[in-house]
Design an enzyme around this catalytic site. Sequence first.
Site, PDB file in Angstrom:
ATOM      1  N   GLY A   1       6.193   2.539   5.829  1.00 46.69           N
ATOM      2  CA  GLY A   1       6.457   3.852   5.243  1.00 46.69           C
ATOM      3  C   GLY A   1       7.841   4.403   5.537  1.00 46.69           C
ATOM      4  O   GLY A   1       8.098   5.593   5.316  1.00 46.69           O
TER       5      GLY A   1
ATOM      6  N   HIS B   1      -5.274  -2.029  11.326  1.00 50.30           N
ATOM      7  CA  HIS B   1      -4.000  -1.470  10.835  1.00 50.30           C
ATOM      8  C   HIS B   1      -3.359  -0.622  11.936  1.00 50.30           C
ATOM      9  O   HIS B   1      -4.060   0.051  12.696  1.00 50.30           O
ATOM     10  CB  HIS B   1      -4.266  -0.632   9.585  1.00 50.30           C
ATOM     11  CG  HIS B   1      -3.007  -0.237   8.882  1.00 50.30           C
ATOM     12  ND1 HIS B   1      -2.221   0.804   9.318  1.00 50.30           N
ATOM     13  CD2 HIS B   1      -2.377  -0.772   7.801  1.00 50.30           C
ATOM     14  CE1 HIS B   1      -1.165   0.897   8.515  1.00 50.30           C
ATOM     15  NE2 HIS B   1      -1.236  -0.033   7.594  1.00 50.30           N
TER      16      HIS B   1
ATOM     17  N   ASN C   1      -2.827  -1.279  -0.089  1.00 49.20           N
ATOM     18  CA  ASN C   1      -3.541  -0.403   0.851  1.00 49.20           C
ATOM     19  C   ASN C   1      -3.248   1.035   0.432  1.00 49.20           C
ATOM     20  O   ASN C   1      -2.152   1.539   0.635  1.00 49.20           O
ATOM     21  CB  ASN C   1      -3.020  -0.684   2.267  1.00 49.20           C
ATOM     22  CG  ASN C   1      -3.526   0.322   3.287  1.00 49.20           C
ATOM     23  OD1 ASN C   1      -4.438   1.093   3.013  1.00 49.20           O
ATOM     24  ND2 ASN C   1      -2.929   0.307   4.470  1.00 49.20           N
ATOM     25  N   TRP C   2      -4.266   1.662  -0.162  1.00 46.77           N
ATOM     26  CA  TRP C   2      -4.043   3.017  -0.696  1.00 46.77           C
ATOM     27  C   TRP C   2      -4.094   4.098   0.381  1.00 46.77           C
ATOM     28  O   TRP C   2      -3.849   5.264   0.086  1.00 46.77           O
ATOM     29  CB  TRP C   2      -5.071   3.317  -1.778  1.00 46.77           C
ATOM     30  CG  TRP C   2      -4.808   2.634  -3.086  1.00 46.77           C
ATOM     31  CD1 TRP C   2      -3.807   1.731  -3.361  1.00 46.77           C
ATOM     32  CD2 TRP C   2      -5.539   2.799  -4.302  1.00 46.77           C
ATOM     33  NE1 TRP C   2      -3.884   1.332  -4.672  1.00 46.77           N
ATOM     34  CE2 TRP C   2      -4.927   1.964  -5.274  1.00 46.77           C
ATOM     35  CE3 TRP C   2      -6.651   3.560  -4.660  1.00 46.77           C
ATOM     36  CZ2 TRP C   2      -5.401   1.888  -6.592  1.00 46.77           C
ATOM     37  CZ3 TRP C   2      -7.130   3.486  -5.967  1.00 46.77           C
ATOM     38  CH2 TRP C   2      -6.504   2.664  -6.921  1.00 46.77           C
ATOM     39  N   LYS C   3      -4.486   3.722   1.596  1.00 47.12           N
ATOM     40  CA  LYS C   3      -4.581   4.707   2.685  1.00 47.12           C
ATOM     41  C   LYS C   3      -5.438   5.898   2.240  1.00 47.12           C
ATOM     42  O   LYS C   3      -6.402   5.706   1.506  1.00 47.12           O
ATOM     43  CB  LYS C   3      -3.180   5.103   3.146  1.00 47.12           C
ATOM     44  CG  LYS C   3      -2.341   3.864   3.484  1.00 47.12           C
ATOM     45  CD  LYS C   3      -1.082   4.134   4.225  1.00 47.12           C
ATOM     46  CE  LYS C   3      -0.379   2.803   4.509  1.00 47.12           C
ATOM     47  NZ  LYS C   3       0.837   2.951   5.300  1.00 47.12           N
TER      48      LYS C   3
ATOM     49  N   SER D   1       7.151  -1.376   3.864  1.00 47.69           N
ATOM     50  CA  SER D   1       8.184  -1.014   2.894  1.00 47.69           C
ATOM     51  C   SER D   1       8.452  -2.119   1.872  1.00 47.69           C
ATOM     52  O   SER D   1       9.590  -2.332   1.451  1.00 47.69           O
ATOM     53  CB  SER D   1       9.480  -0.600   3.610  1.00 47.69           C
ATOM     54  OG  SER D   1       9.236   0.545   4.419  1.00 47.69           O
TER      55      SER D   1
ATOM     56  N   GLU E   1       2.862  -6.657  10.165  1.00 45.38           N
ATOM     57  CA  GLU E   1       3.356  -5.337   9.767  1.00 45.38           C
ATOM     58  C   GLU E   1       4.065  -4.685  10.956  1.00 45.38           C
ATOM     59  O   GLU E   1       3.418  -4.004  11.760  1.00 45.38           O
ATOM     60  CB  GLU E   1       2.189  -4.453   9.329  1.00 45.38           C
ATOM     61  CG  GLU E   1       1.481  -4.945   8.094  1.00 45.38           C
ATOM     62  CD  GLU E   1       0.896  -3.797   7.281  1.00 45.38           C
ATOM     63  OE1 GLU E   1       1.189  -3.736   6.076  1.00 45.38           O
ATOM     64  OE2 GLU E   1       0.189  -2.956   7.846  1.00 45.38           O
TER      65      GLU E   1
ATOM     66  N   GLU F   1      -1.960   2.157  11.846  1.00 44.98           N
ATOM     67  CA  GLU F   1      -2.312   3.587  11.816  1.00 44.98           C
ATOM     68  C   GLU F   1      -3.655   3.821  12.494  1.00 44.98           C
ATOM     69  O   GLU F   1      -3.866   4.855  13.133  1.00 44.98           O
ATOM     70  CB  GLU F   1      -2.291   4.094  10.361  1.00 44.98           C
ATOM     71  CG  GLU F   1      -0.857   4.216   9.859  1.00 44.98           C
ATOM     72  CD  GLU F   1      -0.680   4.102   8.359  1.00 44.98           C
ATOM     73  OE1 GLU F   1      -1.667   4.162   7.612  1.00 44.98           O
ATOM     74  OE2 GLU F   1       0.487   3.925   7.938  1.00 44.98           O
TER      75      GLU F   1
HETATM   76  P1  PGA Z   1       4.182   0.789   3.216  1.00 43.58           P
HETATM   77  O1  PGA Z   1       2.827   0.578   4.057  1.00 43.58           O
HETATM   78  O2  PGA Z   1       4.226  -0.291   2.168  1.00 43.58           O
HETATM   79  O3  PGA Z   1       4.042   2.167   2.619  1.00 43.58           O
HETATM   80  O4  PGA Z   1       5.322   0.673   4.180  1.00 43.58           O
HETATM   81  C1  PGA Z   1       2.359  -0.704   4.382  1.00 43.58           C
HETATM   82  C2  PGA Z   1       1.061  -0.625   5.130  1.00 43.58           C
HETATM   83  O5  PGA Z   1       0.858   0.312   5.926  1.00 43.58           O
HETATM   84  O6  PGA Z   1       0.191  -1.508   4.959  1.00 43.58           O
END
Ligand code: PGA
Length: 272
Positions: free
Chosen positions: A193, A115, A22-24, A229, A187, A117
Amino acid sequence: MAAGAPVAGSPGAGRTPLVAGNWKMYKTAAQTTATIRTLVSALAATSPAVPAGMVLVCPPFTGLPAAREALAGQDPELVLLGAQDMHWETEGAFTGEVSGAMLLDAGCRAVIIGHSERRAHFSETDASAARKVAAAIALGLLPIVCVGETRAEREAGLTAAVLARQVGRAVAGLDANAAGSLVFAYEPVWAIGTGLAASAADASAAADIIRAQLTDDSGRRARVLYGGSVKTGNVAEFMSQPAIDGVLVGGASLDGAGFAALAVAGLRARRQ
Ligand code: PGA
Protein backbone atom coordinates in the site's frame (compact mmCIF):
# COMPACT_ATOMS: atom_id res chain seq x y z
CA MET A 1 -13.94 -28.81 -10.65
CA ALA A 2 -16.09 -28.91 -7.53
CA ALA A 3 -15.69 -26.36 -4.74
CA GLY A 4 -13.07 -27.67 -2.38
CA ALA A 5 -10.99 -29.43 -5.01
CA PRO A 6 -7.41 -28.13 -5.00
CA VAL A 7 -6.59 -25.49 -7.58
CA ALA A 8 -4.81 -27.14 -10.48
CA GLY A 9 -1.05 -26.92 -10.34
CA SER A 10 1.50 -29.05 -12.09
CA PRO A 11 4.90 -29.61 -10.57
CA GLY A 12 8.25 -28.03 -11.23
CA ALA A 13 8.62 -25.73 -14.18
CA GLY A 14 4.92 -26.30 -14.87
CA ARG A 15 3.80 -24.43 -11.73
CA THR A 16 0.46 -22.80 -12.51
CA PRO A 17 0.62 -18.99 -12.41
CA LEU A 18 -1.77 -17.17 -10.11
CA VAL A 19 -2.91 -13.56 -10.09
CA ALA A 20 -4.76 -13.04 -6.81
CA GLY A 21 -6.73 -9.99 -5.69
CA ASN A 22 -7.05 -9.14 -1.99
CA TRP A 23 -9.93 -6.71 -1.59
CA LYS A 24 -9.27 -6.21 2.13
CA MET A 25 -12.18 -4.38 3.85
CA TYR A 26 -13.63 -2.86 0.71
CA LYS A 27 -16.90 -3.20 -1.24
CA THR A 28 -20.54 -3.74 -0.39
CA ALA A 29 -22.43 -6.60 -2.02
CA ALA A 30 -23.66 -4.34 -4.83
CA GLN A 31 -20.13 -3.07 -5.47
CA THR A 32 -18.87 -6.66 -5.46
CA THR A 33 -21.41 -7.69 -8.08
CA ALA A 34 -20.50 -4.78 -10.33
CA THR A 35 -16.75 -5.33 -10.00
CA ILE A 36 -16.92 -9.08 -10.65
CA ARG A 37 -19.12 -8.55 -13.69
CA THR A 38 -16.68 -6.05 -15.15
CA LEU A 39 -13.71 -8.30 -14.37
CA VAL A 40 -15.32 -11.37 -15.94
CA SER A 41 -16.42 -9.61 -19.09
CA ALA A 42 -12.97 -8.06 -19.57
CA LEU A 43 -11.25 -11.42 -19.06
CA ALA A 44 -13.74 -13.28 -21.27
CA ALA A 45 -13.11 -10.79 -24.08
CA THR A 46 -9.35 -11.31 -23.96
CA SER A 47 -7.64 -13.05 -26.84
CA PRO A 48 -5.83 -15.38 -26.57
CA ALA A 49 -8.11 -16.64 -23.81
CA VAL A 50 -7.00 -16.34 -20.19
CA PRO A 51 -6.18 -19.91 -19.15
CA ALA A 52 -8.29 -21.59 -16.49
CA GLY A 53 -7.59 -21.32 -12.78
CA MET A 54 -5.15 -18.41 -12.85
CA VAL A 55 -7.18 -15.46 -11.56
CA LEU A 56 -8.47 -15.35 -7.99
CA VAL A 57 -10.48 -12.74 -6.13
CA CYS A 58 -10.72 -12.56 -2.32
CA PRO A 59 -13.59 -10.28 -1.19
CA PRO A 60 -14.54 -9.73 2.46
CA PHE A 61 -16.69 -12.52 3.93
CA THR A 62 -19.91 -10.56 3.38
CA GLY A 63 -19.13 -10.18 -0.32
CA LEU A 64 -18.74 -13.91 -0.98
CA PRO A 65 -22.41 -14.68 -1.79
CA ALA A 66 -22.64 -11.74 -4.21
CA ALA A 67 -19.33 -12.71 -5.80
CA ARG A 68 -20.45 -16.31 -6.19
CA GLU A 69 -23.70 -15.24 -7.76
CA ALA A 70 -21.94 -12.89 -10.17
CA LEU A 71 -19.70 -15.78 -11.23
CA ALA A 72 -22.56 -18.26 -11.70
CA GLY A 73 -22.99 -19.26 -15.31
CA GLN A 74 -19.38 -18.35 -16.13
CA ASP A 75 -16.61 -20.86 -16.68
CA PRO A 76 -16.00 -21.79 -13.01
CA GLU A 77 -12.24 -21.71 -13.63
CA LEU A 78 -12.09 -18.22 -15.17
CA VAL A 79 -12.20 -16.39 -11.83
CA LEU A 80 -11.73 -18.39 -8.64
CA LEU A 81 -13.12 -17.23 -5.33
CA GLY A 82 -11.11 -17.00 -2.12
CA ALA A 83 -11.27 -15.48 1.36
CA GLN A 84 -8.88 -13.36 3.41
CA ASP A 85 -8.66 -15.40 6.62
CA MET A 86 -10.25 -18.37 8.40
CA HIS A 87 -10.40 -20.08 11.77
CA TRP A 88 -8.77 -23.49 12.11
CA GLU A 89 -11.76 -25.15 13.79
CA THR A 90 -14.72 -26.33 11.72
CA GLU A 91 -17.25 -24.77 14.09
CA GLY A 92 -17.47 -23.72 17.71
CA ALA A 93 -17.87 -20.90 20.21
CA PHE A 94 -15.55 -18.42 18.46
CA THR A 95 -17.50 -15.17 18.20
CA GLY A 96 -16.73 -13.22 15.07
CA GLU A 97 -14.80 -16.01 13.35
CA VAL A 98 -15.45 -17.88 10.10
CA SER A 99 -14.27 -21.46 9.51
CA GLY A 100 -12.65 -23.01 6.48
CA ALA A 101 -15.64 -25.32 6.16
CA MET A 102 -17.87 -22.25 5.92
CA LEU A 103 -15.61 -20.79 3.24
CA LEU A 104 -15.88 -23.98 1.19
CA ASP A 105 -19.64 -23.83 1.61
CA ALA A 106 -19.55 -20.24 0.31
CA GLY A 107 -17.73 -21.36 -2.84
CA CYS A 108 -14.16 -20.50 -1.89
CA ARG A 109 -11.27 -22.42 -3.36
CA ALA A 110 -8.46 -20.57 -1.59
CA VAL A 111 -7.77 -18.56 1.54
CA ILE A 112 -5.14 -15.96 2.39
CA ILE A 113 -3.42 -16.83 5.68
CA GLY A 114 -1.05 -14.78 7.82
CA HIS A 115 -1.36 -11.47 5.95
CA SER A 116 0.87 -8.85 7.56
CA GLU A 117 -2.18 -6.70 8.39
CA ARG A 118 -3.55 -9.60 10.45
CA ARG A 119 -0.16 -10.09 12.06
CA ALA A 120 0.17 -6.36 12.85
CA HIS A 121 -3.40 -5.53 13.94
CA PHE A 122 -5.13 -8.78 14.93
CA SER A 123 -2.54 -10.83 16.80
CA GLU A 124 -1.90 -13.37 14.07
CA THR A 125 1.25 -15.33 14.91
CA ASP A 126 3.35 -17.91 13.10
CA ALA A 127 1.66 -20.51 15.34
CA SER A 128 -1.92 -19.45 14.57
CA ALA A 129 -1.09 -19.16 10.87
CA ALA A 130 0.32 -22.71 10.92
CA ARG A 131 -2.88 -24.09 12.46
CA LYS A 132 -4.92 -22.34 9.76
CA VAL A 133 -2.66 -23.68 7.00
CA ALA A 134 -3.03 -27.26 8.25
CA ALA A 135 -6.81 -26.90 8.56
CA ALA A 136 -7.13 -25.39 5.08
CA ILE A 137 -5.13 -28.22 3.53
CA ALA A 138 -7.21 -30.82 5.34
CA LEU A 139 -10.33 -29.25 3.83
CA GLY A 140 -8.92 -28.97 0.30
CA LEU A 141 -8.76 -25.17 0.45
CA LEU A 142 -5.64 -23.68 -1.14
CA PRO A 143 -3.71 -21.65 1.46
CA ILE A 144 -1.92 -18.51 0.29
CA VAL A 145 0.59 -18.03 3.09
CA CYS A 146 1.85 -14.46 3.44
CA VAL A 147 5.39 -13.88 4.64
CA GLY A 148 7.67 -10.86 4.56
CA GLU A 149 9.86 -8.58 6.58
CA THR A 150 9.14 -5.14 8.03
CA ARG A 151 11.27 -2.16 7.07
CA ALA A 152 13.12 -2.32 10.40
CA GLU A 153 13.86 -6.01 9.89
CA ARG A 154 15.11 -5.31 6.39
CA GLU A 155 17.35 -2.48 7.56
CA ALA A 156 18.74 -4.76 10.27
CA GLY A 157 19.66 -7.36 7.64
CA LEU A 158 17.07 -9.81 8.94
CA THR A 159 15.06 -10.46 5.76
CA ALA A 160 16.32 -14.01 5.19
CA ALA A 161 15.98 -14.92 8.87
CA VAL A 162 12.39 -13.63 9.04
CA LEU A 163 11.39 -15.52 5.90
CA ALA A 164 13.06 -18.70 7.15
CA ARG A 165 11.21 -18.46 10.46
CA GLN A 166 7.81 -17.67 8.95
CA VAL A 167 8.01 -20.36 6.27
CA GLY A 168 9.56 -22.94 8.59
CA ARG A 169 6.76 -22.55 11.12
CA ALA A 170 4.04 -22.57 8.47
CA VAL A 171 5.18 -25.94 7.12
CA ALA A 172 6.43 -27.51 10.37
CA GLY A 173 3.56 -29.96 10.77
CA LEU A 174 3.09 -30.73 7.07
CA ASP A 175 4.40 -33.60 5.00
CA ALA A 176 6.37 -32.80 1.84
CA ASN A 177 3.37 -33.37 -0.37
CA ALA A 178 1.27 -30.82 1.54
CA ALA A 179 4.14 -28.33 1.75
CA GLY A 180 4.63 -28.56 -2.00
CA SER A 181 0.96 -27.77 -2.62
CA LEU A 182 1.18 -24.41 -0.83
CA VAL A 183 1.19 -20.97 -2.34
CA PHE A 184 3.44 -18.48 -0.53
CA ALA A 185 3.12 -14.74 -1.05
CA TYR A 186 6.30 -12.79 -0.41
CA GLU A 187 4.93 -9.47 0.79
CA PRO A 188 7.53 -7.15 2.30
CA VAL A 189 5.51 -5.10 4.79
CA TRP A 190 7.13 -1.82 3.67
CA ALA A 191 5.90 -2.39 0.11
CA ILE A 192 2.21 -2.93 0.94
CA GLY A 193 0.00 0.00 0.00
CA THR A 194 2.97 2.36 -0.22
CA GLY A 195 3.60 2.51 -3.95
CA LEU A 196 7.15 1.34 -3.20
CA ALA A 197 7.32 -2.14 -4.70
CA ALA A 198 10.33 -4.37 -4.09
CA SER A 199 12.67 -4.76 -7.04
CA ALA A 200 12.05 -7.83 -9.16
CA ALA A 201 15.54 -9.06 -8.27
CA ASP A 202 14.87 -8.75 -4.52
CA ALA A 203 11.50 -10.49 -4.89
CA SER A 204 13.14 -13.28 -6.86
CA ALA A 205 15.85 -13.68 -4.21
CA ALA A 206 13.14 -13.85 -1.52
CA ALA A 207 11.33 -16.56 -3.50
CA ASP A 208 14.57 -18.57 -3.55
CA ILE A 209 14.91 -18.16 0.23
CA ILE A 210 11.31 -19.32 0.71
CA ARG A 211 11.85 -22.42 -1.46
CA ALA A 212 15.10 -23.20 0.34
CA GLN A 213 13.11 -23.77 3.55
CA LEU A 214 11.26 -26.66 1.91
CA THR A 215 12.62 -30.05 0.99
CA ASP A 216 13.83 -30.31 -2.59
CA ASP A 217 10.70 -31.60 -4.19
CA SER A 218 8.23 -29.46 -2.26
CA GLY A 219 10.39 -26.38 -2.89
CA ARG A 220 10.25 -27.05 -6.60
CA ARG A 221 6.49 -27.54 -6.53
CA ALA A 222 5.36 -24.77 -4.15
CA ARG A 223 4.26 -21.58 -5.83
CA VAL A 224 5.60 -18.20 -4.74
CA LEU A 225 3.80 -14.94 -5.49
CA TYR A 226 5.06 -11.40 -4.97
CA GLY A 227 2.82 -8.82 -3.28
CA GLY A 228 3.25 -5.15 -2.41
CA SER A 229 2.28 -2.24 -4.69
CA VAL A 230 1.80 -4.43 -7.76
CA LYS A 231 0.20 -2.48 -10.61
CA THR A 232 -0.51 -3.08 -14.29
CA GLY A 233 2.69 -1.19 -15.09
CA ASN A 234 5.04 -3.35 -13.01
CA VAL A 235 3.39 -6.79 -12.94
CA ALA A 236 5.37 -8.06 -15.95
CA GLU A 237 8.68 -7.33 -14.18
CA PHE A 238 7.69 -9.70 -11.40
CA MET A 239 5.94 -12.39 -13.40
CA SER A 240 8.77 -12.68 -15.91
CA GLN A 241 11.07 -13.86 -13.09
CA PRO A 242 11.31 -17.67 -13.27
CA ALA A 243 11.11 -17.95 -9.46
CA ILE A 244 7.92 -15.89 -9.20
CA ASP A 245 4.68 -17.61 -10.14
CA GLY A 246 2.29 -14.72 -9.75
CA VAL A 247 1.20 -11.78 -7.67
CA LEU A 248 -1.03 -10.90 -4.71
CA VAL A 249 -2.61 -7.54 -5.42
CA GLY A 250 -4.37 -5.22 -2.99
CA GLY A 251 -5.32 -1.72 -4.17
CA ALA A 252 -4.99 -2.46 -7.89
CA SER A 253 -7.43 -5.39 -7.64
CA LEU A 254 -10.37 -3.19 -6.64
CA ASP A 255 -11.17 -1.99 -10.14
CA GLY A 256 -12.59 -4.78 -12.32
CA ALA A 257 -11.27 -3.57 -15.67
CA GLY A 258 -7.94 -2.55 -14.15
CA PHE A 259 -7.46 -5.89 -12.44
CA ALA A 260 -8.31 -7.73 -15.67
CA ALA A 261 -5.66 -5.69 -17.50
CA LEU A 262 -3.15 -6.39 -14.74
CA ALA A 263 -3.89 -10.13 -14.84
CA VAL A 264 -3.57 -10.30 -18.61
CA ALA A 265 -0.27 -8.37 -18.55
CA GLY A 266 1.12 -10.63 -15.83
CA LEU A 267 0.04 -13.89 -17.42
CA ARG A 268 1.45 -12.82 -20.79
CA ALA A 269 4.78 -12.01 -19.17
CA ARG A 270 4.79 -15.43 -17.51
CA ARG A 271 4.22 -17.21 -20.82
CA GLN A 272 7.13 -15.54 -22.62
P1 PGA B 1 -1.13 -3.53 -2.22
O1 PGA B 1 -1.48 -4.67 -1.15
O2 PGA B 1 -1.15 -4.18 -3.58
O3 PGA B 1 -2.24 -2.51 -2.06
O4 PGA B 1 0.22 -2.99 -1.88
C1 PGA B 1 -0.99 -5.97 -1.28
C2 PGA B 1 -1.49 -6.85 -0.17
O5 PGA B 1 -1.65 -6.38 0.97
O6 PGA B 1 -1.74 -8.06 -0.39
